[in-house]
Design a protein around this motif. Structure first.
Motif, PDB file in Angstrom:
ATOM      1  N   ILE A 204     -49.816  57.613  -0.004  1.00 49.61           N
ATOM      2  CA  ILE A 204     -49.091  56.365   0.269  1.00 49.61           C
ATOM      3  C   ILE A 204     -48.094  56.555   1.417  1.00 49.61           C
ATOM      4  O   ILE A 204     -46.879  56.611   1.192  1.00 49.61           O
ATOM      5  CB  ILE A 204     -48.369  55.835  -0.988  1.00 49.61           C
ATOM      6  CG1 ILE A 204     -47.620  56.976  -1.716  1.00 49.61           C
ATOM      7  CG2 ILE A 204     -49.346  55.175  -1.928  1.00 49.61           C
ATOM      8  CD1 ILE A 204     -46.749  56.475  -2.836  1.00 49.61           C
ATOM      9  N   ILE A 206     -46.246  54.940   3.224  1.00 48.45           N
ATOM     10  CA  ILE A 206     -45.599  53.642   3.409  1.00 48.45           C
ATOM     11  C   ILE A 206     -44.466  53.744   4.431  1.00 48.45           C
ATOM     12  O   ILE A 206     -43.686  54.692   4.410  1.00 48.45           O
ATOM     13  CB  ILE A 206     -45.026  53.124   2.072  1.00 48.45           C
ATOM     14  CG1 ILE A 206     -46.152  52.885   1.075  1.00 48.45           C
ATOM     15  CG2 ILE A 206     -44.215  51.854   2.267  1.00 48.45           C
ATOM     16  CD1 ILE A 206     -45.664  52.458  -0.297  1.00 48.45           C
ATOM     17  N   PRO A 217     -41.043  47.961   1.776  1.00 50.59           N
ATOM     18  CA  PRO A 217     -42.159  48.312   2.655  1.00 50.59           C
ATOM     19  C   PRO A 217     -42.328  47.265   3.751  1.00 50.59           C
ATOM     20  O   PRO A 217     -41.966  46.096   3.576  1.00 50.59           O
ATOM     21  CB  PRO A 217     -43.365  48.313   1.701  1.00 50.59           C
ATOM     22  CG  PRO A 217     -42.786  48.517   0.349  1.00 50.59           C
ATOM     23  CD  PRO A 217     -41.464  47.835   0.367  1.00 50.59           C
ATOM     24  N   ASP A 218     -42.902  47.689   4.879  1.00 48.61           N
ATOM     25  CA  ASP A 218     -43.078  46.727   5.978  1.00 48.61           C
ATOM     26  C   ASP A 218     -44.042  45.600   5.613  1.00 48.61           C
ATOM     27  O   ASP A 218     -44.100  44.582   6.299  1.00 48.61           O
ATOM     28  CB  ASP A 218     -43.531  47.433   7.259  1.00 48.61           C
ATOM     29  CG  ASP A 218     -44.852  48.171   7.115  1.00 48.61           C
ATOM     30  OD1 ASP A 218     -45.418  48.199   6.002  1.00 48.61           O
ATOM     31  OD2 ASP A 218     -45.324  48.726   8.130  1.00 48.61           O
ATOM     32  N   THR A 219     -44.772  45.750   4.524  1.00 49.21           N
ATOM     33  CA  THR A 219     -45.675  44.693   4.067  1.00 49.21           C
ATOM     34  C   THR A 219     -44.928  43.460   3.569  1.00 49.21           C
ATOM     35  O   THR A 219     -45.521  42.381   3.470  1.00 49.21           O
ATOM     36  CB  THR A 219     -46.583  45.210   2.932  1.00 49.21           C
ATOM     37  OG1 THR A 219     -45.783  45.956   2.003  1.00 49.21           O
ATOM     38  CG2 THR A 219     -47.682  46.113   3.476  1.00 49.21           C
ATOM     39  N   TYR A 220     -43.633  43.599   3.265  1.00 53.00           N
ATOM     40  CA  TYR A 220     -42.898  42.433   2.770  1.00 53.00           C
ATOM     41  C   TYR A 220     -42.913  41.301   3.791  1.00 53.00           C
ATOM     42  O   TYR A 220     -42.962  40.117   3.423  1.00 53.00           O
ATOM     43  CB  TYR A 220     -41.454  42.778   2.411  1.00 53.00           C
ATOM     44  CG  TYR A 220     -40.717  41.561   1.865  1.00 53.00           C
ATOM     45  CD1 TYR A 220     -40.975  41.113   0.586  1.00 53.00           C
ATOM     46  CD2 TYR A 220     -39.849  40.838   2.671  1.00 53.00           C
ATOM     47  CE1 TYR A 220     -40.357  39.968   0.095  1.00 53.00           C
ATOM     48  CE2 TYR A 220     -39.235  39.696   2.193  1.00 53.00           C
ATOM     49  CZ  TYR A 220     -39.487  39.265   0.908  1.00 53.00           C
ATOM     50  OH  TYR A 220     -38.900  38.122   0.434  1.00 53.00           O
ATOM     51  N   GLY A 281     -45.927  42.272  -1.757  1.00 55.34           N
ATOM     52  CA  GLY A 281     -45.239  42.736  -0.557  1.00 55.34           C
ATOM     53  C   GLY A 281     -44.252  43.857  -0.760  1.00 55.34           C
ATOM     54  O   GLY A 281     -43.756  44.421   0.222  1.00 55.34           O
ATOM     55  N   THR A 282     -43.950  44.223  -2.026  1.00 51.09           N
ATOM     56  CA  THR A 282     -42.872  45.200  -2.247  1.00 51.09           C
ATOM     57  C   THR A 282     -43.276  46.438  -3.034  1.00 51.09           C
ATOM     58  O   THR A 282     -42.541  47.422  -3.015  1.00 51.09           O
ATOM     59  CB  THR A 282     -41.691  44.538  -2.994  1.00 51.09           C
ATOM     60  OG1 THR A 282     -42.148  44.028  -4.246  1.00 51.09           O
ATOM     61  CG2 THR A 282     -41.080  43.417  -2.169  1.00 51.09           C
ATOM     62  N   VAL A 284     -45.916  49.629  -4.501  1.00 52.01           N
ATOM     63  CA  VAL A 284     -46.908  50.577  -4.005  1.00 52.01           C
ATOM     64  C   VAL A 284     -48.323  50.031  -4.191  1.00 52.01           C
ATOM     65  O   VAL A 284     -49.155  50.100  -3.278  1.00 52.01           O
ATOM     66  CB  VAL A 284     -46.755  51.927  -4.735  1.00 52.01           C
ATOM     67  CG1 VAL A 284     -47.934  52.841  -4.417  1.00 52.01           C
ATOM     68  CG2 VAL A 284     -45.450  52.602  -4.334  1.00 52.01           C
ATOM     69  N   TRP A 287     -48.927  47.356  -1.740  1.00 53.23           N
ATOM     70  CA  TRP A 287     -49.150  47.962  -0.427  1.00 53.23           C
ATOM     71  C   TRP A 287     -50.593  48.455  -0.298  1.00 53.23           C
ATOM     72  O   TRP A 287     -51.238  48.250   0.738  1.00 53.23           O
ATOM     73  CB  TRP A 287     -48.168  49.112  -0.222  1.00 53.23           C
ATOM     74  CG  TRP A 287     -48.336  49.845   1.074  1.00 53.23           C
ATOM     75  CD1 TRP A 287     -47.763  49.544   2.265  1.00 53.23           C
ATOM     76  CD2 TRP A 287     -49.151  50.998   1.300  1.00 53.23           C
ATOM     77  NE1 TRP A 287     -48.159  50.431   3.234  1.00 53.23           N
ATOM     78  CE2 TRP A 287     -49.014  51.343   2.672  1.00 53.23           C
ATOM     79  CE3 TRP A 287     -49.980  51.775   0.490  1.00 53.23           C
ATOM     80  CZ2 TRP A 287     -49.676  52.429   3.234  1.00 53.23           C
ATOM     81  CZ3 TRP A 287     -50.640  52.857   1.051  1.00 53.23           C
ATOM     82  CH2 TRP A 287     -50.490  53.176   2.411  1.00 53.23           C
ATOM     83  N   ARG A 291     -53.061  47.433   2.624  1.00 57.56           N
ATOM     84  CA  ARG A 291     -53.316  48.438   3.655  1.00 57.56           C
ATOM     85  C   ARG A 291     -54.568  49.283   3.419  1.00 57.56           C
ATOM     86  O   ARG A 291     -55.074  49.909   4.351  1.00 57.56           O
ATOM     87  CB  ARG A 291     -52.104  49.378   3.780  1.00 57.56           C
ATOM     88  CG  ARG A 291     -50.850  48.711   4.291  1.00 57.56           C
ATOM     89  CD  ARG A 291     -50.966  48.436   5.789  1.00 57.56           C
ATOM     90  NE  ARG A 291     -49.710  47.892   6.322  1.00 57.56           N
ATOM     91  CZ  ARG A 291     -49.442  46.616   6.428  1.00 57.56           C
ATOM     92  NH1 ARG A 291     -50.338  45.713   6.042  1.00 57.56           N
ATOM     93  NH2 ARG A 291     -48.295  46.189   6.945  1.00 57.56           N
TER      94      ARG A 291
END
Length: 515
Positions: A204, A206, A217-220, A281-282, A284, A287, A291
Motif C-alpha cells: 500500500i 499510499i 490519502p490523495d484519493t480523498y 476516499g480515506t 486503505v 484506496w 488504485r
C-alpha cells in the motif's frame, strides 16, 4: 522532529515577536486569527463588492491598484489616497505581525485598518475593493457559497519567484533573523519521509496529503466534491467522531434507539444500516479499490458516497470528517439535521488507533513511531484537536449532541436516555435494559454484524496489503478507559499532557473535559 521544529521556529522569528503559529482549518496563521475568524465567516457581503484574492507576494498590490483604477476611471487624484483605505486587507488584524502586536502588546498609535481590520473593511463605502490572502474555504460564507454573486479576481505566480519574494518581504520587515533554516527543514522532511515509508506495508504505497487541513490519502480529492455537494435529507442523523472514539458503539446505539431496539433487524451488518460516507476516499481498502482493483469489493467500499446517498430514510450516516469538511448543507445549517459527536481521551484514542492500524490499515512499525505520527498530526484524519474543537465550537449553532466515550462507559443507561431524548424517542425501562445488554462489550465483540472479524481473514488470505503485513488483533479490542496508565511511560504521559494543555489553552471549557 518536534524539538527541531521548535528550534527552527525560535531561530526564525525576531525576539520581539514570540508569535505562536497554528494550523487553523488547514491555514498556517498566528493564533490571533481565531479571534477574528467568526467575524470573517459572517462578514456581510454587498452585491457590488470586488475581491482581490492571492497567495502573498503574487502581485496583490499591483492588482489592487489596477482594479481600483479601472473601476474609478483612472482617477489619478483620488488614487493619492493610501491603498489600504481604498482597498482594505480584511484579515490584517488576525494574520500579520503588526496585527498581532495590536492584539498581544499595544494598540497605541495604530490605526483602525490594523487594529480592527474586519470592521474597517465592513465600514467602507460601496463599491468596496477587498483584499484577502485567505484560501477559498475560509472566505466569508456568503461569498464562497455563492449566496452573493460578487466579482473575484485571483492572481497566481510561479512558486519559485513567490517564495523568493516572500523571503525578502519577511526579511525586510525584520520578521526573520539571518539564519539558514533550509538544512533543518530538509533534515526534518527526510526523517518524516523515512518514518512514513517504514510504517506502511509494501502493498500500500499510499501518498498522504494535507487536504484543507485534513491528513488523508490523495484519493480523498476524488470524492471531495461529492461530499461537499451531498444531498442532505431532513431526517438524516449523523454520527461524527475522530477515529477510535466510540464510533461503532454510538452508531449501534443510535440506530437501535431509532428502531425500537429491533434485535432481528440489527443482524444486518452495520455498514448497511449506518454507512461510512467517505470510506472510498480515506481508507486503505478504499484506496485499493481506486488504485488497484475493485474486483469482489462491494459498493460500500468502492462507491461509499453513492452507497450512502441511496439508503432509505431515515439514514444514519457515519463520518470521521472534521466539521469544516462536512457536506455544505449540513455544516451551514441549511438543513436542520441531528448530529451526534463523540469525543475520547486522546491517550486512549491513540492506543486504540495504533492497534486498529495494526489490524486493518497496513501499519507495520512500532508504537513509538505511531506516537510521533499522532502527536505530529500525521495519522489519518489528523489533526486530533482541530477535529474536536470544530464540532465543539458549533455545538450551539447546529443541533449537536456532544457525548464523551468515558461517560458512556461510566453510565450507559443514562447516555442511552439522553440520546433517545435528543432524537425525540421514548424507550421503556425494559428497552433501555435490552439495549444496554446489546451494547455491552462482550455482546458487541461476538456480534458478526459489528466486529469485522472476517475482514482480517480476507486481508491475510489475499495478502491485500502486501506480503510483509499480517492483520493482528480484533476490531473490537478492549474498550477500556484509562488504558494509557499502564501502556504509556511517565515521559510519554508528560508529552501528551503538554500537548493537550498547549492545544486547549484557549478553550477553558474543553480543558474541564480533557485536563
Amino acid at each position: 522532529m518536534e524539538a527541531e521544529l521548535a528550534q527552527l521556529q525560535s531561530k526564525c522569528l525576531a525576539d520581539g515577536i514570540p508569535i505562536k503559529f497554528v494550523n487553523y482549518k488547514g491555514l498556517w496563521v498566528p493564533d490571533t486569527y481565531a479571534e477574528i475568524a467568526d467575524a470573517i465567516e459572517n462578514f456581510e457581503i454587498r452585491d457590488d463588492d470586488v475581491w482581490i484574492c492571492t497567495f502573498p507576494k503574487s502581485g496583490t498590490t499591483w492588482t489592487q491598484e489596477m482594479v481600483w483604477s479601472i473601476s474609478n476611471d483612472v482617477n489619478s487624484e483620488a488614487a493619492k489616497v493610501p491603498l489600504h483605505a481604498r482597498s482594505p486587507y480584511i484579515e490584517f488584524t488576525g494574520t500579520t505581525v503588526t496585527g498581532w502586536i495590536s492584539l498581544r502588546k499595544s494598540k497605541d498609535g495604530l490605526p483602525d485598518h490594523i487594529t480592527k481590520s474586519v470592521e474597517f473593511a465592513s465600514n467602507q463605502p460601496s463599491p468596496r475593493f477587498l483584499k484577502t490572502h485567505l484560501p477559498f474555504h475560509l472566505l466569508p460564507r456568503q461569498l464562497r457559497t455563492g449566496e452573493k454573486k460578487n466579482k473575484i479576481i485571483y492572481v497566481s505566480r510561479n512558486p519559485k519567484d513567490a517564495c523568493i519574494s516572500y523571503y525578502h518581504f519577511h526579511n525586510s520587515h525584520k520578521i526573520i533573523n539571518e539564519v539558514n533554516c533550509n538544512s533543518i527543514l530538509k533534515k526534518m522532511e527526510a526523517e518524516l519521509a523515512q518514518l512514513q515509508s517504514k510504517c506502511l506495508a509494501d502493498g500500500i504505497p499510499i501518498k498522504f496529503v494535507n487536504y484543507k487541513g485534513l491528513w488523508v490519502p490523495d484519493t480523498y480529492a476524488e470524492i471531495a466534491d461529492a461530499i461537499e455537494n451531498f444531498e442532505i435529507r431532513d431526517d438524516d442523523v449523523w454520527i461524527c467522531t475522530f477515529p477510535k472514539s466510540g464510533t461503532t458503539w454510538t452508531q449501534e446505539m443510535v440506530w437501535s434507539i431509532s428502531n425500537d431496539v429491533n434485535s432481528e433487524a440489527a443482524k444486518v451488518p452495520l455498514h448497511a444500516r449506518s454507512p461510512y460516507i467517505e470510506f472510498t476516499g480515506t481508507t486503505v481498502t478504499g484506496w485499493i479499490s481506486l488504485r488497484k482493483s475493485k474486483d469482489g469489493l462491494p459498493d460500500h467500499i468502492t462507491k461509499s458516497v453513492e452507497f450512502a446517498s441511496n439508503q432509505p430514510s431515515p439514514r444514519f450516516l457515519k463520518t470521521h470528517l472534521p466539521f469544516h469538511l462536512l457536506p455544505r448543507q449540513l455544516r451551514t445549517g441549511e438543513k436542520k439535521n441531528k448530529i451526534i459527536y463523540v469525543s475520547r481521551n486522546p491517550k486512549d484514542a491513540c492506543i486504540s488507533y495504533y492497534h486498529f492500524h495494526k489490524y486493518l490499515l497496513g501499519y507495520i512499525s512500532t508504537f513509538d513511531n505511531f506516537i510521533k505520527l499522532f502527536l505530529g498530526d500525521k495519522v489519518l484524519y489528523a489533526p486530533f484537536w482541530q477535529h474536536i474543537i470544530g464540532f465543539w465550537e458549533n455545538r450551539n449553532k447546529l443541533d449537536i449532541l456532544f457525548l464523551k466515550y468515558e461517560e458512556m462507559k461510566a453510565d450507559l443507561p443514562s447516555v442511552i436516555r439522553k440520546t433517545a431524548n435528543f432524537l425525540g424517542k421514548s424507550l421503556t425501562d425494559q428497552k433501555v435494559r435490552e439495549l444496554e445488554d446489546h451494547l455491552s462489550f462482550a455482546s458487541m465483540k461476538k456480534n458478526p454484524a459489528l466486529n469485522l472479524n472476517h475482514v482480517a481473514g480476507i486481508i491475510n488470505k489475499k495478502k491485500m496489503l502486501g506480503t510483509n503485513f499480517k492483520a493482528e488483533g480484533d476490531f473490537i479490542r478492549k474498550g477500556l478507559v484509562g488504558q494509557w496508565k499502564t501502556e504509556m511511560s511517565e515521559e510519554l504521559i508528560k508529552k501528551f499532557d503538554d500537548w493537550i494543555a498547549e492545544n486547549l489553552k484557549d478553550h477553558p471549557d474543553l480543558q474541564k473535559i480533557f485536563i
